[in-house]
Motif scaffolding. Sequence first.
Motif, PDB file in Angstrom:
ATOM      1  N   ILE A  21       0.845  -1.204   0.000  1.00 40.03           N
ATOM      2  CA  ILE A  21       0.000   0.000   0.000  1.00 40.03           C
ATOM      3  C   ILE A  21       0.877   1.249   0.000  1.00 40.03           C
ATOM      4  N   THR A  22       2.014   1.175  -0.667  1.00 41.65           N
ATOM      5  CA  THR A  22       2.902   2.309  -0.966  1.00 41.65           C
ATOM      6  C   THR A  22       3.682   2.846   0.233  1.00 41.65           C
ATOM      7  N   VAL A  23       3.757   2.119   1.351  1.00 37.14           N
ATOM      8  CA  VAL A  23       4.644   2.535   2.439  1.00 37.14           C
ATOM      9  C   VAL A  23       6.056   2.022   2.111  1.00 37.14           C
ATOM     10  N   ILE A  24       7.058   2.903   2.243  1.00 35.84           N
ATOM     11  CA  ILE A  24       8.420   2.522   1.845  1.00 35.84           C
ATOM     12  C   ILE A  24       9.173   1.981   3.061  1.00 35.84           C
ATOM     13  N   ASP A  25       9.042   0.697   3.345  1.00 38.13           N
ATOM     14  CA  ASP A  25       9.820   0.074   4.417  1.00 38.13           C
ATOM     15  C   ASP A  25      11.069  -0.563   3.802  1.00 38.13           C
ATOM     16  N   VAL A  26      11.822  -1.310   4.598  1.00 35.26           N
ATOM     17  CA  VAL A  26      13.097  -1.832   4.079  1.00 35.26           C
ATOM     18  C   VAL A  26      12.863  -2.808   2.923  1.00 35.26           C
ATOM     19  N   TYR A  27      11.761  -3.537   2.966  1.00 38.90           N
ATOM     20  CA  TYR A  27      11.439  -4.451   1.868  1.00 38.90           C
ATOM     21  C   TYR A  27      11.176  -3.669   0.579  1.00 38.90           C
ATOM     22  N   ALA A  28      10.421  -2.579   0.694  1.00 37.26           N
ATOM     23  CA  ALA A  28      10.116  -1.760  -0.481  1.00 37.26           C
ATOM     24  C   ALA A  28      11.396  -1.169  -1.064  1.00 37.26           C
ATOM     25  N   VAL A  29      12.361  -0.822  -0.191  1.00 37.96           N
ATOM     26  CA  VAL A  29      13.631  -0.268  -0.682  1.00 37.96           C
ATOM     27  C   VAL A  29      14.373  -1.309  -1.517  1.00 37.96           C
ATOM     28  N   THR A  30      14.417  -2.565  -1.048  1.00 45.20           N
ATOM     29  CA  THR A  30      15.131  -3.580  -1.837  1.00 45.20           C
ATOM     30  C   THR A  30      14.396  -3.878  -3.150  1.00 45.20           C
ATOM     31  N   SER A  31      13.068  -3.764  -3.145  1.00 45.86           N
ATOM     32  CA  SER A  31      12.335  -3.911  -4.417  1.00 45.86           C
ATOM     33  C   SER A  31      12.767  -2.822  -5.377  1.00 45.86           C
ATOM     34  N   LYS A  32      12.925  -1.611  -4.828  1.00 46.48           N
ATOM     35  CA  LYS A  32      13.324  -0.475  -5.650  1.00 46.48           C
ATOM     36  C   LYS A  32      14.716  -0.714  -6.245  1.00 46.48           C
ATOM     37  N   VAL A  33      15.625  -1.267  -5.438  1.00 47.20           N
ATOM     38  CA  VAL A  33      16.964  -1.590  -5.933  1.00 47.20           C
ATOM     39  C   VAL A  33      16.846  -2.557  -7.101  1.00 47.20           C
ATOM     40  N   ARG A  34      16.004  -3.578  -6.924  1.00 45.08           N
ATOM     41  CA  ARG A  34      15.841  -4.591  -7.964  1.00 45.08           C
ATOM     42  C   ARG A  34      15.294  -3.963  -9.244  1.00 45.08           C
ATOM     43  N   GLN A  35      14.323  -3.070  -9.098  1.00 46.72           N
ATOM     44  CA  GLN A  35      13.716  -2.462 -10.277  1.00 46.72           C
ATOM     45  C   GLN A  35      14.662  -1.487 -10.964  1.00 46.72           C
ATOM     46  N   ALA A  36      15.513  -0.816 -10.169  1.00 48.44           N
ATOM     47  CA  ALA A  36      16.392   0.196 -10.750  1.00 48.44           C
ATOM     48  C   ALA A  36      17.620  -0.436 -11.395  1.00 48.44           C
ATOM     49  N   THR A  37      18.106  -1.554 -10.840  1.00 47.65           N
ATOM     50  CA  THR A  37      19.375  -2.115 -11.316  1.00 47.65           C
ATOM     51  C   THR A  37      19.211  -3.464 -12.006  1.00 47.65           C
ATOM     52  N   TYR A  38      18.049  -4.088 -11.866  1.00 50.41           N
ATOM     53  CA  TYR A  38      17.783  -5.440 -12.381  1.00 50.41           C
ATOM     54  C   TYR A  38      18.693  -6.472 -11.732  1.00 50.41           C
ATOM     55  N   ILE A  39      19.274  -6.129 -10.580  1.00 56.27           N
ATOM     56  CA  ILE A  39      20.028  -7.109  -9.796  1.00 56.27           C
ATOM     57  C   ILE A  39      19.033  -7.739  -8.823  1.00 56.27           C
ATOM     58  N   ILE A  40      18.962  -9.073  -8.795  1.00 55.70           N
ATOM     59  CA  ILE A  40      17.893  -9.712  -8.031  1.00 55.70           C
ATOM     60  C   ILE A  40      18.384 -10.283  -6.707  1.00 55.70           C
ATOM     61  N   TYR A  41      19.407 -11.149  -6.771  1.00 56.95           N
ATOM     62  CA  TYR A  41      19.733 -11.944  -5.586  1.00 56.95           C
ATOM     63  C   TYR A  41      20.399 -11.130  -4.484  1.00 56.95           C
ATOM     64  N   GLU A  42      21.277 -10.202  -4.861  1.00 56.97           N
ATOM     65  CA  GLU A  42      22.038  -9.472  -3.846  1.00 56.97           C
ATOM     66  C   GLU A  42      21.135  -8.670  -2.906  1.00 56.97           C
TER      67      GLU A  42
END
Lengths: 256, 258
Positions: free
Chosen positions: A203-224
């Motif tokens: 629901i659009t709250v930026i917690d630590v999980y949302a931050v790592t999703s953002k990393v994945r979407q911005a860099t296309y790096i998944i596992y790290e």
Amino acid sequence: MLSWIKPHRVVLMLLAAGLVVYIATAMSWEWLPQFAGDLVAGVGVTLLILASTVILGFLFAVPLGLFQVTGPKPLALLCKGFCTLIRGTPLLLQLWLIYYGVGSLFPQVPWIRESFLWPYLREAWPYGVLALTFSFAGYEGEVMRGAFAGVPNGELEAGRAYGMTPFTLLRRIWLPRAIARALPTLNGEVVLQLKATPLVATITVIDVYAVTSKVRQATYIIYEPLLLLALIYLCLTGILVFTFRYFENRNPTRDV
Amino acid sequence: MSALLKKLVLVALVIIFSTSLAAAETVRVAFGAEPYPPFTSPDASGKWVGWEIEMIALVCKEAKLDCELAPTMWDGIIPALMSKKVDMIMGSLSITEAREKKVDFSIPYFKPNAVVVGTKSMKFAPTPEGLKGKLVGVQTATTHAAYAEKYFKDSKLKQYQTQDEINQDLVSGRIDATQADAPAMTEFMESKEGMACCEIKGEVAYDATILGRGVGVAVRKGDDALREKINAAIKATRASGEYQKLSMKYFGMDVYGE
């Protein structure tokens, strides 16, 4: 100390150290400095949501448990109904019902839109905190019911014999004894609550999980990012477990 | 070797052989698994329909590929291609420099404009000044999110998983505006809810480095055989006039954007 060092332990430790070295050197972490600030802020949001919902939820849970033991009957049924409803439905469903259901009705009421609460009601986090608080209260209400019911009757009678009022009895004997009994269970429930917090990212709250999703979407790096996320949650869980153990050990009374 | 073991080995060989054959024949085409009309949306029976779906069928027919639709969560669509879960992406994926580092693109087959849609109750321009202090919803991992992060620094940004959820919050008044592809927003403005709450505030100033050089088909790096086939197929649909026919059917204009 020396006797603690056994061959199998040494091998396992070397293996673990090797794995850590491999993960740190062979995988790509160049995104870390760029997102470090976001990650720290995300951990902050996660901890804030955890702390506020555990405290608020527990404050709800005490009456929920107590009324189920003491009655009166209609109130006990109401509390039981609430616990059953919360425990019987998925948390994600509750969260979405509150955010997209109830939350989307507010804007249609003019006086709410003009009230001082509106800036908060527009945000997503109040709905996340509310849903997680209800959830924790529902589960803990049941735990506290068992804990209240499990305090030996003799102790309560002794209190009454001293002429304690019902409130003093609750404050001095019943509640502290119930909490001490429930503490090991509460420990596990707080850890579960920690792992329920990533749902607020939906629901659009930026917690630590949302931050790592953002990393994945911005860099296309998944596992790290996911590995780092696992490590963060593992550390938070460890801290929670050790904190609770400290409080459990401070209370030497074991149930007889 | 016992008879049973022989049978098992035989069965295993057959399975391996047949799956590898099947994998070689079909091309899995990914697009965002979310309602994004008029491009992709599930109809009442759950079947995917829309311009993008028909375009996929058209290109696959021209390229003589046996295509299989693979609806994929939008924010994981490029990782799905890289990890070989799908073979190509054909779902309003704009060609940007950041994405070109990870995947190869075909020639563009569509050029959408980016528009800002906002609530009727406020008057503002689709500019950084106009959106100052406004609550703007964008879909995460899109060119629009990247654009909003760069230009709308004085706005409060809210990132959603799908455009569908943004539209809901726009209708309920939780956010003031959103930025998205023009055709999708035109479609939303034709709905009853869209008409009641919002209006198109206009196009944003184009920035090709972020918004890209149009929409292309993404394939894995080095998968040149497939890319060349698709390039030829896109050109063929233009030459045969089938592209124009499909474009008129959905948009009332030719959206190729030379």
